[in-house]
Scaffold this motif. Structure first.
Motif, PDB file in Angstrom:
ATOM      1  N   GLY A   1       0.800  -1.215   0.000  1.00  8.54           N
ATOM      2  CA  GLY A   1       0.000   0.000   0.000  1.00  8.54           C
ATOM      3  C   GLY A   1       0.833   1.266   0.000  1.00  8.54           C
ATOM      4  N   LEU A   2       2.131   1.145   0.246  1.00 14.10           N
ATOM      5  CA  LEU A   2       3.010   2.315   0.292  1.00 14.10           C
ATOM      6  C   LEU A   2       3.810   2.506  -0.990  1.00 14.10           C
ATOM      7  N   TYR A   3       3.668   1.590  -1.939  1.00 10.80           N
ATOM      8  CA  TYR A   3       4.456   1.705  -3.162  1.00 10.80           C
ATOM      9  C   TYR A   3       4.118   2.966  -3.952  1.00 10.80           C
ATOM     10  N   GLY A   4       2.886   3.453  -3.806  1.00  5.98           N
ATOM     11  CA  GLY A   4       2.525   4.678  -4.505  1.00  5.98           C
ATOM     12  C   GLY A   4       3.334   5.867  -4.040  1.00  5.98           C
ATOM     13  N   ARG A   5       3.877   5.787  -2.835  1.00  7.87           N
ATOM     14  CA  ARG A   5       4.679   6.895  -2.300  1.00  7.87           C
ATOM     15  C   ARG A   5       6.176   6.681  -2.518  1.00  7.87           C
ATOM     16  N   VAL A   6       6.629   5.441  -2.358  1.00 10.16           N
ATOM     17  CA  VAL A   6       8.064   5.191  -2.485  1.00 10.16           C
ATOM     18  C   VAL A   6       8.453   4.821  -3.902  1.00 10.16           C
ATOM     19  N   GLY A   7       7.463   4.464  -4.746  1.00 10.92           N
ATOM     20  CA  GLY A   7       7.762   4.032  -6.107  1.00 10.92           C
ATOM     21  C   GLY A   7       7.985   2.528  -6.163  1.00 10.92           C
TER      22      GLY A   7
ATOM     23  N   ARG B   1      13.037  -0.011  -3.006  1.00 10.10           N
ATOM     24  CA  ARG B   1      12.526  -0.909  -1.989  1.00 10.10           C
ATOM     25  C   ARG B   1      12.123  -0.111  -0.746  1.00 10.10           C
ATOM     26  N   PRO B   2      11.050  -0.529  -0.070  1.00  9.55           N
ATOM     27  CA  PRO B   2      10.657   0.160   1.158  1.00  9.55           C
ATOM     28  C   PRO B   2      11.789   0.114   2.189  1.00  9.55           C
ATOM     29  N   GLY B   3      12.028   1.231   2.842  1.00  6.54           N
ATOM     30  CA  GLY B   3      13.084   1.314   3.840  1.00  6.54           C
ATOM     31  C   GLY B   3      12.554   1.145   5.255  1.00  6.54           C
ATOM     32  N   ARG B   4      13.387   1.507   6.216  1.00 10.02           N
ATOM     33  CA  ARG B   4      13.015   1.317   7.615  1.00 10.02           C
ATOM     34  C   ARG B   4      11.783   2.139   7.977  1.00 10.02           C
ATOM     35  N   HIS B   5      11.704   3.372   7.444  1.00 13.94           N
ATOM     36  CA  HIS B   5      10.562   4.227   7.762  1.00 13.94           C
ATOM     37  C   HIS B   5       9.258   3.580   7.309  1.00 13.94           C
ATOM     38  N   GLU B   6       9.250   3.035   6.094  1.00 15.20           N
ATOM     39  CA  GLU B   6       8.043   2.400   5.570  1.00 15.20           C
ATOM     40  C   GLU B   6       7.692   1.140   6.361  1.00 15.20           C
TER      41      GLU B   6
ATOM     42  N   ALA C   1       3.274  -0.338  12.462  1.00  8.84           N
ATOM     43  CA  ALA C   1       2.367   0.442  13.302  1.00  8.84           C
ATOM     44  C   ALA C   1       0.916   0.236  12.868  1.00  8.84           C
ATOM     45  N   ALA C   2       0.695   0.151  11.552  1.00  4.07           N
ATOM     46  CA  ALA C   2      -0.660  -0.078  11.046  1.00  4.07           C
ATOM     47  C   ALA C   2      -1.156  -1.464  11.438  1.00  4.07           C
ATOM     48  N   LEU C   3      -0.282  -2.473  11.361  1.00  6.42           N
ATOM     49  CA  LEU C   3      -0.662  -3.819  11.790  1.00  6.42           C
ATOM     50  C   LEU C   3      -0.981  -3.848  13.284  1.00  6.42           C
ATOM     51  N   ALA C   4      -0.178  -3.152  14.059  1.00  5.78           N
ATOM     52  CA  ALA C   4      -0.435  -3.095  15.495  1.00  5.78           C
ATOM     53  C   ALA C   4      -1.777  -2.429  15.783  1.00  5.78           C
ATOM     54  N   HIS C   5      -2.113  -1.435  14.979  1.00  7.05           N
ATOM     55  CA  HIS C   5      -3.356  -0.691  15.174  1.00  7.05           C
ATOM     56  C   HIS C   5      -4.585  -1.591  15.022  1.00  7.05           C
ATOM     57  N   VAL C   6      -4.471  -2.603  14.175  1.00  3.89           N
ATOM     58  CA  VAL C   6      -5.607  -3.513  13.963  1.00  3.89           C
ATOM     59  C   VAL C   6      -5.398  -4.846  14.675  1.00  3.89           C
TER      60      VAL C   6
END
Length: 275
Positions: free
Chosen positions: A119-125, A129-134, A140-145
């Motif tokens: 779901g974050l590829y639209g921001r990072v391209g 590859r997604p980094g530590r921030h992503e 955090a999103a998984l923890a939220h649910v």
């Protein structure tokens, strides 16, 4: 080159420019048809920002098609759609989408964390590859649910309710302004349903807008502020306390065959779409 219907820009007007607030979603003369079989017919509505909106109607009424057509996932035969006053194709970065669970290939070899990261590829391209921030945002999103402990679990090994939570986590990680959810409560256990309902309320408190296809009429007043009632055509749209009435429910869930026949005949007379 003539623009296709789904990319057409709506006409401007002085009245539109003077509106006190821009709708989160506005559709006008919206028609979707497969060959000459209408699925949605001349639908018009405008939905305000910061509301939880249910789209309801009988099976085959065009509810899921409506979401997909707004998102540009299926072709539109006529009409236009705007997201916060702009064409939907220009607003993809502020939209989150939770598809029907049945439409997902759960045998695809990936784990819950990777699903959220998608779901974050639209921001990072797609190249970087997604980094530590992503990854931190995804966790955090998984923890939220309530799914942090299942981050490395293959999605095929998760229950239906857990799979739905993973897709909700993916939408949350996008930090969208507007969410489309296709039957988020379908096939989940009571605990997951309560968790989803709480999440929707939290999104509303943060000023987000959620538009969800929903099938349980009994929980519409409990979970949603607004309702869109579809039966090929729009029956009613507005605040639940005003339009969720016995008469509108009867109009929504009865008489679909007659409306479908009338719309099909109209399409044929117009030399309707061929695909």
């Amino acid at each position: 080159m003539t623009p296709t219907p789904q990319t057409a820009t709506p006409p401007t007007s002085t009245a539109a420019a003077q509106r006190p607030s821009t709708p989160a979603v506005e559709v006008h003369d919206f028609t979707v048809a497969y060959h000459t079989k209408p699925v949605l017919w001349d639908v018009d509505f405008a939905l305000p920002e910061g509301k939880l909106v249910a789209i309801i109607g009988p099976n085959g009424a065009g509810k899921s098609t409506m979401l997909k057509a707004i998102l540009g996932l299926v072709p539109v035969s006529a009409g236009w759609v705007e997201i916060f006053g702009k064409p939907a194709r220009e607003q993809r970065s502020i939209i989150g989408y939770v598809p029907q669970r049945e439409s997902v290939d759960w045998d695809f070899p990936t784990n819950a964390l990777d699903v959220v990261l998608m779901g974050l590829y639209g921001r990072v391209g797609w190249i970087r590859r997604p980094g530590r921030h992503e990854r931190e945002k995804a966790m955090a999103a998984l923890a939220h649910v309530g799914m942090a402990d299942y981050a490395r679990r293959q999605i095929s090994q998760l229950s239906g309710g857990q799979q739905q939570r993973v897709f909700l986590a993916r939408a949350l990680a996008q930090e969208a302004r507007l969410y489309f959810m296709d039957e988020p409560f379908a096939g989940v256990d009571a605990t997951t349903e309560r968790a989803i309902a709480g999440l929707l309320r939290e999104l509303r408190e943060r000023g987000r807008t959620v538009i969800a296809v929903h099938h349980d009429l009994q929980t519409v007043p409990q979970y949603f502020d607004w309702v869109v009632m579809l039966n090929l055509r729009l029956v009613a749209a507005g605040p639940v306390e005003k339009v969720f009435t016995a008469d509108n429910l009867h109009a929504t869930y009865g008489g679909r065959l007659q409306v479908l026949t009338q719309a099909a005949e109209s399409l044929l007379k117009k030399g309707g779409p061929t695909g």
